[in-house]
Scaffold this active site. Structure first.
Site, PDB file in Angstrom:
ATOM      1  CG  ASN A 138      -1.084   2.233  11.170  1.00  0.00           C
ATOM      2  OD1 ASN A 138      -0.795   1.728  10.072  1.00  0.00           O
ATOM      3  ND2 ASN A 138      -1.678   1.557  12.119  1.00  0.00           N
ATOM      4  CG  MET A 175      -5.039  -6.691   7.147  1.00  0.00           C
ATOM      5  SD  MET A 175      -6.453  -5.692   6.706  1.00  0.00           S
ATOM      6  CE  MET A 175      -6.676  -4.720   8.206  1.00  0.00           C
ATOM      7  CB  SER A 176      -0.527  -8.598   2.583  1.00  0.00           C
ATOM      8  OG  SER A 176       0.512  -7.753   3.011  1.00  0.00           O
ATOM      9  CG  HIS A 216      -5.038  -7.224   0.177  1.00  0.00           C
ATOM     10  ND1 HIS A 216      -4.945  -6.302  -0.827  1.00  0.00           N
ATOM     11  CD2 HIS A 216      -4.047  -6.939   1.054  1.00  0.00           C
ATOM     12  CE1 HIS A 216      -3.936  -5.485  -0.573  1.00  0.00           C
ATOM     13  NE2 HIS A 216      -3.369  -5.845   0.552  1.00  0.00           N
ATOM     14  CB  ALA A 253       1.162  -0.437   4.582  1.00  0.00           C
ATOM     15  CG  HIS A 307      -6.555   2.714   3.180  1.00  0.00           C
ATOM     16  ND1 HIS A 307      -5.663   1.660   3.364  1.00  0.00           N
ATOM     17  CD2 HIS A 307      -6.486   3.026   1.858  1.00  0.00           C
ATOM     18  CE1 HIS A 307      -5.091   1.362   2.207  1.00  0.00           C
ATOM     19  NE2 HIS A 307      -5.572   2.174   1.277  1.00  0.00           N
ATOM     20  CG  HIS A 336      -3.052  -2.155  -3.555  1.00  0.00           C
ATOM     21  ND1 HIS A 336      -2.106  -3.135  -3.373  1.00  0.00           N
ATOM     22  CD2 HIS A 336      -3.252  -1.595  -2.353  1.00  0.00           C
ATOM     23  CE1 HIS A 336      -1.763  -3.161  -2.100  1.00  0.00           C
ATOM     24  NE2 HIS A 336      -2.445  -2.242  -1.455  1.00  0.00           N
ATOM     25  CE1 TYR A 345      -8.606  -5.380   1.999  1.00  0.00           C
ATOM     26  CE2 TYR A 345      -6.662  -6.249   3.083  1.00  0.00           C
ATOM     27  CZ  TYR A 345      -7.262  -5.284   2.315  1.00  0.00           C
ATOM     28  OH  TYR A 345      -6.539  -4.225   1.859  1.00  0.00           O
ATOM     29  CD  GLU A 346      -8.360  -6.680  -2.858  1.00  0.00           C
ATOM     30  OE1 GLU A 346      -8.791  -6.067  -3.827  1.00  0.00           O
ATOM     31  OE2 GLU A 346      -7.179  -7.089  -2.784  1.00  0.00           O
ATOM     32  CB  SER A 387      -0.859   0.064   1.270  1.00  0.00           C
ATOM     33  OG  SER A 387      -1.932  -0.799   1.169  1.00  0.00           O
TER      34      SER A 387
END
Ligand code: HPA
Length: 273
Positions: free
Chosen positions: A236, A212-213, A84, A114, A248, A62, A86-87, A31
């Site tokens: 963050n 998340m990846s 991802h 990220a 985000h 992306h 989560y997509e 990201s």
């Protein structure tokens, strides 16, 4: 077990026709880190939307392009945009960039992402070399992909991260005077960010950064025999670490600020491999 060879035969044939040579290194950009492509001499850029059966990218930041280019005498394959879990994609779709890298005969891969910082010594803008991962949340899907470890421990002998590649990355950081942190990346499925209490638990269990990846992609890459390393951009403070709410925009904003440091590091890595 999913058979990626038959599932993606046509897609691989198309890319083999379009990409002119074997990559020395593949890079998946996380990201906000997509601008790295402007740093290399681009020879071919392929929108993933023009590739048959390539899952469309749905996330801001992306781009959804595969680039082939050259830097410091090396051929580089870059995935600008990732797929991802989560997509809503399945695991075999998530690892497609890794599979493509393998099929195009890349021997090395660097995954970037990220991540939220949990380690109290980390601040947004830091880069962290992944020394180990916790992928407990995606173990089942990963087994569907690479099989269940056999009694002889065959599938337990996955060499990730590659000690050789990690050494090169540390040397590159030293030469570029970049304070490269090291730590454990903890995978969460998302798509919502964690609660402060989830982060407290992850911290207790040794996670330094959360995202998340990367975990399934890295393990699959190492399983396929690629020398694999991963770098997190701490974008963050993880939930509850600073008391600030996550979004985000903050992730892409920090990634944008850190991109020059990130680009210096990756360029030095390429020149050292
Ligand atoms: N949590 C999960 N994924 C992330 C974060 C986070 O705090 N920051 C960037 N990706």
């Amino acid at each position: 077990m999913v058979n990626l060879n038959s599932k993606y035969q046509e897609l691989i044939d198309q890319l083999k026709r379009e990409i002119p040579a074997h990559p020395d290194l593949s890079i998946i950009l996380g990201s906000g880190l997509g601008d790295f492509v402007n740093e290399i001499k681009l020879i071919k850029s392929i929108p993933t939307s023009s590739i048959k059966n390539y899952p469309p990218s749905t996330i801001k930041g992306h781009e959804g392009k595969i680039h082939f280019g050259e830097y410091s005498g090396k051929n580089i394959l870059i995935f600008q945009g990732r797929i991802h879990f989560y997509e809503g994609y399945n695991i075999s779709e998530c690892v497609l960039p890794v599979f493509i890298s393998h099929k195009l005969n890349s021997k090395k891969i660097i995954l970037t992402n990220a991540a939220g910082g949990i380690n109290p010594l980390f601040t947004p803008g830091d880069l962290m070399l992944i020394e180990s991962v916790n992928g407990i949340a995606i173990k089942k899907e990963l087994s569907d992909l690479i099989g269940i470890p056999t009694i002889d421990g065959k599938n337990n002998l996955i060499n990730f991260p590659s000690p050789k590649l990690n050494e090169i990355i540390k040397k590159a950081a030293l030469l570029e005077k970049i304070d490269l942190k090291e730590g454990v990346y903890w995978y969460v499925k998302g798509p919502s960010y964690e609660t402060p209490s989830e982060i407290k638990m992850i911290k207790k269990f040794g996670g330094d950064a959360v995202g998340m990846s990367t975990v399934h992609e890295s393990i699959f890459a190492a399983y396929l025999g690629l020398e694999t390393a991963s770098i997190s951009c701490i974008t963050n403070f993880a939930a509850g670490i600073s008391g600030k709410k996550l979004n985000h925009e903050e992730v892409t904003e920090t990634a944008n600020k850190v991109k020059y440091k990130f680009e210096r590091l990756v360029k030095k890595i390429i020149s050292l491999i």
